[in-house]
Write a protein that holds these residues in place. Structure first.
Motif, PDB file in Angstrom:
ATOM      1  N   THR A  26      26.345 -36.562  50.371  1.00 33.06           N
ATOM      2  CA  THR A  26      25.999 -35.317  51.050  1.00 33.06           C
ATOM      3  C   THR A  26      26.931 -34.165  50.676  1.00 33.06           C
ATOM      4  O   THR A  26      26.812 -33.092  51.247  1.00 33.06           O
ATOM      5  N   PRO A  56      27.905 -31.033  49.137  1.00 32.46           N
ATOM      6  CA  PRO A  56      27.134 -30.005  48.428  1.00 32.46           C
ATOM      7  C   PRO A  56      27.848 -29.463  47.195  1.00 32.46           C
ATOM      8  O   PRO A  56      27.224 -28.843  46.336  1.00 32.46           O
ATOM      9  N   ARG A  62      22.443 -25.239  41.944  1.00 28.44           N
ATOM     10  CA  ARG A  62      21.521 -25.287  43.071  1.00 28.44           C
ATOM     11  C   ARG A  62      22.237 -24.957  44.380  1.00 28.44           C
ATOM     12  O   ARG A  62      23.440 -25.184  44.520  1.00 28.44           O
ATOM     13  N   HIS A  63      21.492 -24.457  45.356  1.00 31.44           N
ATOM     14  CA  HIS A  63      22.040 -24.060  46.667  1.00 31.44           C
ATOM     15  C   HIS A  63      21.886 -25.239  47.635  1.00 31.44           C
ATOM     16  O   HIS A  63      21.004 -25.264  48.479  1.00 31.44           O
ATOM     17  N   THR A  64      22.764 -26.216  47.490  1.00 30.92           N
ATOM     18  CA  THR A  64      22.613 -27.487  48.202  1.00 30.92           C
ATOM     19  C   THR A  64      23.303 -27.532  49.561  1.00 30.92           C
ATOM     20  O   THR A  64      23.294 -28.586  50.219  1.00 30.92           O
ATOM     21  N   GLY A  65      23.885 -26.430  50.015  1.00 30.78           N
ATOM     22  CA  GLY A  65      24.559 -26.445  51.317  1.00 30.78           C
ATOM     23  C   GLY A  65      25.166 -25.096  51.635  1.00 30.78           C
ATOM     24  O   GLY A  65      24.971 -24.117  50.902  1.00 30.78           O
ATOM     25  N   THR A 117      25.487 -18.466  51.305  1.00 31.03           N
ATOM     26  CA  THR A 117      24.598 -19.344  52.082  1.00 31.03           C
ATOM     27  C   THR A 117      25.338 -19.924  53.288  1.00 31.03           C
ATOM     28  O   THR A 117      26.535 -20.214  53.224  1.00 31.03           O
ATOM     29  N   HIS A 164      23.478 -22.385  55.016  1.00 30.31           N
ATOM     30  CA  HIS A 164      22.783 -23.670  55.065  1.00 30.31           C
ATOM     31  C   HIS A 164      22.251 -23.954  53.662  1.00 30.31           C
ATOM     32  O   HIS A 164      22.382 -23.119  52.761  1.00 30.31           O
ATOM     33  N   GLU A 165      21.671 -25.090  53.478  1.00 32.30           N
ATOM     34  CA  GLU A 165      21.003 -25.374  52.217  1.00 32.30           C
ATOM     35  C   GLU A 165      19.793 -24.456  52.082  1.00 32.30           C
ATOM     36  O   GLU A 165      19.004 -24.304  53.019  1.00 32.30           O
ATOM     37  N   PRO A 185      17.023 -24.238  49.333  1.00 30.71           N
ATOM     38  CA  PRO A 185      16.379 -24.632  48.070  1.00 30.71           C
ATOM     39  C   PRO A 185      15.457 -23.566  47.493  1.00 30.71           C
ATOM     40  O   PRO A 185      15.186 -23.575  46.283  1.00 30.71           O
ATOM     41  N   ASP A 208      16.932 -21.770  44.548  1.00 28.00           N
ATOM     42  CA  ASP A 208      17.187 -22.476  43.292  1.00 28.00           C
ATOM     43  C   ASP A 208      16.276 -21.950  42.186  1.00 28.00           C
ATOM     44  O   ASP A 208      15.067 -21.748  42.393  1.00 28.00           O
TER      45      ASP A 208
END
Length: 273
Positions: free
Chosen positions: A95, A97, A193-196, A220, A222-223, A225, A228
């Motif tokens: 998990t 990010p 990628r914007h994972t978190g 960001t 939060h994540e 997506p 992306d």
């Protein structure tokens, strides 16, 4: 007289015989009890007296059994703790990010205020080798190399459960912006990628082919997506995510602009060692 003496003698004789009969009955009864007692005793198992060596080995076996039980409990505890730690490790690994991100080349530090009150500082690590143009533009705007930049600009939009946005150095509401590079730049890297929460990015606006609003940035919370392959993520928050969260929790108007003035009061650049 002789008749009386004879009668008396017979009476005494009967009395003595009666006494002898009673004694004989008592004796027989006593003998029976004794025999019963003897039979009970003979039915009991003989008491075995252990030798010193037997007692030693019995005690040793009891001690060994006790130690084995203790060690088995300790081993079970160790196994359970190890399993929990390994589970937690793999959960964090899966998990995280910021796992497998590009290397950091530069650090930018922003200081924020809210209605003139200090909010704290945020440090961003930048991916200069992966996103060189966006990183260079962001650094130049932070240092005011061209005479304009982020100092004094405000956060103009707060998107709940999404991101905060700032960097409109011309209009202050998200409709403007200005590039320190003087012209739009194309083909910047969109691989991150914007994972978190905590990703620093710049609105690509079709990868800057038709617009020079390349000063607007976002962070960001939060994540996200949906960002992306659309917007350029070129860094992340190394320190000060608590400040970003404070900004995120600010009250907003219907157009998502903060009701209080949140301003960048200072921006400094450092090389990352």
């Amino acid at each position: 007289m002789e008749g009386k003496d004879s009668a008396s003698h017979r009476q005494e004789s009967r009395k003595n015989e009666h006494l002898k009969a009673r004694k004989s009955a008592k004796k027989q009864k006593s003998n029976k009890k004794g025999n019963a007692s003897k039979r009970v005793i003979t039915n009991r198992e003989p008491k075995v007296t252990k030798s010193a060596s037997q007692r030693y080995w019995d005690d040793l076996k009891a001690d060994i059994a006790g130690e084995l039980e203790k060690h088995s409990i300790l081993l079970a505890v160790v196994l359970v703790v190890s399993l929990m730690l390994s589970t937690l490790y793999f959960a964090v690994e899966s998990t995280d990010p910021f796992k497998d991100l590009p290397p950091i080349t530069d650090v930018i530090r922003f200081k924020f205020t809210q209605n003139g009150k200090d909010l704290g500082a945020v440090e961003f690590g930048l991916f200069g080798s992966t996103c060189p143009l966006t990183t260079k533009n962001f650094i130049m705007l932070s240092t005011h190399e061209k005479g304009f930049g982020y100092k004094g600009s405000r956060i103009h939009m707060i998107l709940p459960m999404h991101a905060i946005m700032g960097g409109d150095i011309t209009e202050g509401d998200g409709s403007g912006g200005k590039s320190a590079l003087g012209q739009p730049f194309e083909k910047e890297n969109l691989s991150v990628r914007h994972t978190g929460p905590g990703f620093l990015g710049m609105l690509s606006l079709e990868n800057n082919r038709k617009s020079n609003k390349t000063s607007i940035f976002y962070v960001t919370t939060h994540e996200v997506p949906s960002y992306d392959k659309v917007n350029v993520a070129f860094g992340y928050v190394m320190d000060g995510m608590d400040v970003i969260n404070k900004i995120q929790q600010s009250k907003v108007a219907d157009d998502m602009s903060p009701k209080e003035n949140i301003t960048i009061t200072k921006a400094t650049h450092m090389l990352y060692n």
